[in-house]
Motif scaffolding. Structure first.
Motif, short mmCIF file in Angstrom:
data_model
loop_
_atom_site.label_atom_id
_atom_site.label_comp_id
_atom_site.label_asym_id
_atom_site.label_seq_id
_atom_site.Cartn_x
_atom_site.Cartn_y
_atom_site.Cartn_z
N THR A 330 -13.73 -80.79 1.34
CA THR A 330 -12.74 -80.04 2.11
C THR A 330 -11.41 -80.78 2.14
O THR A 330 -11.36 -81.99 2.40
N HIS A 331 -10.34 -80.05 1.86
CA HIS A 331 -9.01 -80.67 1.89
C HIS A 331 -8.62 -80.99 3.32
O HIS A 331 -8.94 -80.25 4.25
N VAL A 332 -7.94 -82.10 3.49
CA VAL A 332 -7.55 -82.54 4.83
C VAL A 332 -6.68 -81.50 5.53
O VAL A 332 -6.78 -81.31 6.75
N ALA A 333 -5.85 -80.80 4.78
CA ALA A 333 -4.98 -79.79 5.40
C ALA A 333 -5.79 -78.68 6.06
O ALA A 333 -5.34 -78.08 7.04
N ASP A 334 -6.98 -78.39 5.55
CA ASP A 334 -7.82 -77.34 6.12
C ASP A 334 -8.49 -77.78 7.42
O ASP A 334 -9.06 -76.95 8.13
N LEU A 335 -8.44 -79.06 7.73
CA LEU A 335 -9.08 -79.59 8.94
C LEU A 335 -8.12 -79.70 10.11
O LEU A 335 -8.55 -79.92 11.24
N ILE A 336 -6.83 -79.56 9.84
CA ILE A 336 -5.83 -79.75 10.90
C ILE A 336 -6.03 -78.74 12.03
O ILE A 336 -6.07 -79.09 13.21
N GLY A 337 -6.14 -77.45 11.66
CA GLY A 337 -6.31 -76.43 12.69
C GLY A 337 -7.61 -76.57 13.44
O GLY A 337 -7.69 -76.32 14.66
N VAL A 338 -8.68 -76.99 12.77
CA VAL A 338 -9.99 -77.12 13.41
C VAL A 338 -9.98 -78.24 14.44
O VAL A 338 -10.50 -78.09 15.55
N LEU A 339 -9.37 -79.37 14.10
CA LEU A 339 -9.39 -80.53 14.99
C LEU A 339 -8.24 -80.54 15.99
O LEU A 339 -8.19 -81.41 16.86
N SER A 340 -7.31 -79.60 15.90
CA SER A 340 -6.19 -79.59 16.84
C SER A 340 -6.24 -78.43 17.81
O SER A 340 -5.89 -78.58 18.98
N ASP A 341 -6.68 -77.25 17.34
CA ASP A 341 -6.59 -76.05 18.17
C ASP A 341 -7.91 -75.66 18.83
O ASP A 341 -7.91 -74.85 19.76
N ARG A 342 -9.03 -76.17 18.37
CA ARG A 342 -10.33 -75.68 18.85
C ARG A 342 -11.06 -76.65 19.75
O ARG A 342 -12.24 -76.50 20.00
N GLY A 343 -10.37 -77.68 20.22
CA GLY A 343 -10.98 -78.58 21.19
C GLY A 343 -12.02 -79.52 20.61
O GLY A 343 -12.79 -80.12 21.36
N LEU A 344 -12.06 -79.69 19.30
CA LEU A 344 -13.03 -80.57 18.67
C LEU A 344 -12.37 -81.93 18.39
O LEU A 344 -11.25 -81.99 17.90
N HIS A 345 -13.10 -83.00 18.72
CA HIS A 345 -12.58 -84.35 18.46
C HIS A 345 -13.09 -84.91 17.14
O HIS A 345 -12.52 -85.85 16.62
N ILE A 359 -15.57 -87.19 10.48
CA ILE A 359 -14.11 -87.25 10.43
C ILE A 359 -13.59 -86.91 11.82
O ILE A 359 -13.99 -85.91 12.42
N THR A 360 -12.73 -87.77 12.36
CA THR A 360 -12.23 -87.63 13.71
C THR A 360 -10.75 -87.31 13.69
O THR A 360 -10.09 -87.33 12.63
N GLN A 361 -10.20 -87.04 14.88
CA GLN A 361 -8.76 -86.81 14.97
C GLN A 361 -7.99 -88.05 14.55
O GLN A 361 -6.92 -87.95 13.95
N THR A 362 -8.54 -89.22 14.83
CA THR A 362 -7.89 -90.47 14.41
C THR A 362 -7.84 -90.58 12.90
O THR A 362 -6.82 -90.98 12.32
N ASP A 363 -8.94 -90.24 12.23
CA ASP A 363 -8.95 -90.26 10.76
C ASP A 363 -7.91 -89.30 10.20
O ASP A 363 -7.25 -89.60 9.20
#
Length: 377
Positions: A330-345, A359-363
């Motif tokens: 999975t490309h990192v750009a596709d994870l931005i919305g998941v880890l920022s808008d959906r309350g997942l850390h 993969i965490t928000q810090t990563d």
């Protein structure tokens, strides 16, 4: 390089753009339109006669193309067909009664129907044809005055029913539902993804400024814009995948692990979530810090003046399952919305259905920082 002449550019404007749909979708839409039109026409012929059903078959066929081929468009939504058919029927009956069944009356009925459909938000091109047909319907021998109205409404309901069943059964969600924004923190703040960049209000202002009708729902337009932004970000960031930035030395627990042990693991390793693996090392759930804190503050229930003894819950009783996961590709750009808008850390990362990393928000922040620094080199 020769610049194309204005005549050449004007001629090129007549050429259509390449479609973004696949032949499989063409076949699906063609079969649905044929079945929907056949059923609606047959049903009307059974109740109101074949002659009257055929009289309205033209606009009904046009509606079938919209409802099955471009079901995501604003012109093909349920209220568009029902509202437009109702407006056109009322206008056609009134105009036909006042101006008789003439071509001038039919033209007036088409214009008035359009003026009525716009403020009622039910613009549907076949509605104009319905108004035309209603004006001339009483000229058919043996047709009562109230038959055309019932025929039109029956045809609209029958065609809409077919579209609802067929489109959803064949994987095309219909009607288009409004996207709901997940409020993970239950506050008035907009989601992190809308605090910068294009917002829904920006789209509303742009559409108001355009002032023309656009045959796409606002929700689909917002989805297209955000998808375009994501693909542009993927192009600018290069080939950074989840497998490159994830943590590989994982701290996991089992469903039988106690809450006390789970809290110790979270505190010792400074984590916010623990993946839960079964005996076969398959991911079966995930437990966050908030999941573990709540049971510790709950008080035992009383029964007949005595404390009721309950078995202590384990992590398997508190874990969230199924787990939202991603893959190493999975490309990192596709994870931005998941880890920022959906309350997942954090997100578990799978490879061949096996847990290989987290993969965490810090990563993610570290990956974005590396991309920003690369642009300044």
């Amino acid at each position: 390089m020769n610049t194309p002449s204005r005549l050449h550019q004007w001629c090129i404007a007549f050429l259509p753009n390449a479609p973004h749909t696949r032949p499989r979708e063409w076949l699906r839409a063609a079969l649905g339109a044929s079945l929907g039109f056949t059923f609606a026409t047959w049903l009307c012929s059974q109740f109101f006669g074949l002659q009257l059903a055929v009289h309205f078959s033209g606009p009904l066929a046009a509606s079938a193309v919209l409802l099955f081929a471009v079901s995501s468009g604003a012109l093909a939504q349920p209220w568009s067909i029902l509202g437009s058919y109702l407006c056109a029927t009322l206008v056609g009956v009134v105009v036909g009664h006042l101006l008789d069944h003439s071509l001038l009356g039919a033209a007036l009925a088409i214009g008035l129907s359009l003026l009525l459909m716009c403020p009622l938000r039910c613009l549907h091109p076949p509605g104009g044809a319905i108004a035309f047909c209603v004006v001339f319907a009483p000229m058919i021998p043996g047709v009562p005055n109230w038959y055309p109205a019932l025929t039109v409404l029956s045809a609209a309901l029958a065609l809409l029913g077919c579209a609802l069943i067929y489109n959803n059964l064949t994987g095309m969600r219909y009607p288009r539902q409004r996207t709901s924004v997940t409020d993970a923190h239950h506050t008035d703040d907009p989601s992190p993804g809308e605090r910068v960049g294009i917002r829904g209000t920006d789209l509303d202002q742009a559409l108001d400024e355009l002032g023309a009708f656009v045959d796409v729902t606002r929700e689909d337009l917002e989805l297209i814009v955000k998808s375009t932004e994501r693909y542009a970000l993927r192009r600018s960031m290069g080939d950074i995948r989840a497998g490159q930035v994830m943590s590989r030395d994982l701290v996991c627990a089992a469903p039988s692990t106690s809450i006390k042990q789970g809290l110790h693991l979270l505190r010792h390793h400074h984590l916010k979530a623990l993946p839960i693996l079964d005996r076969n090392q398959q991911l079966v759930g995930i437990v966050s810090l908030s999941d573990l804190v709540a049971p510790l503050h709950s008080r035992p229930a009383r029964r007949f003046g005595l404390f009721e003894r309950k078995p202590r819950p384990r992590l398997g009783d508190l874990m969230s399952s199924p787990v939202r996961c991603t893959t190493v590709d999975t490309h990192v750009a596709d994870l931005i919305g998941v880890l920022s808008d959906r309350g997942l850390h954090c997100l578990p990362v799978l490879e061949n259905d096996k847990l290989v990393g987290m993969i965490t928000q810090t990563d993610l922040i570290a990956a974005l920082q590396r991309d920003l620094l690369a642009h300044f080199d």
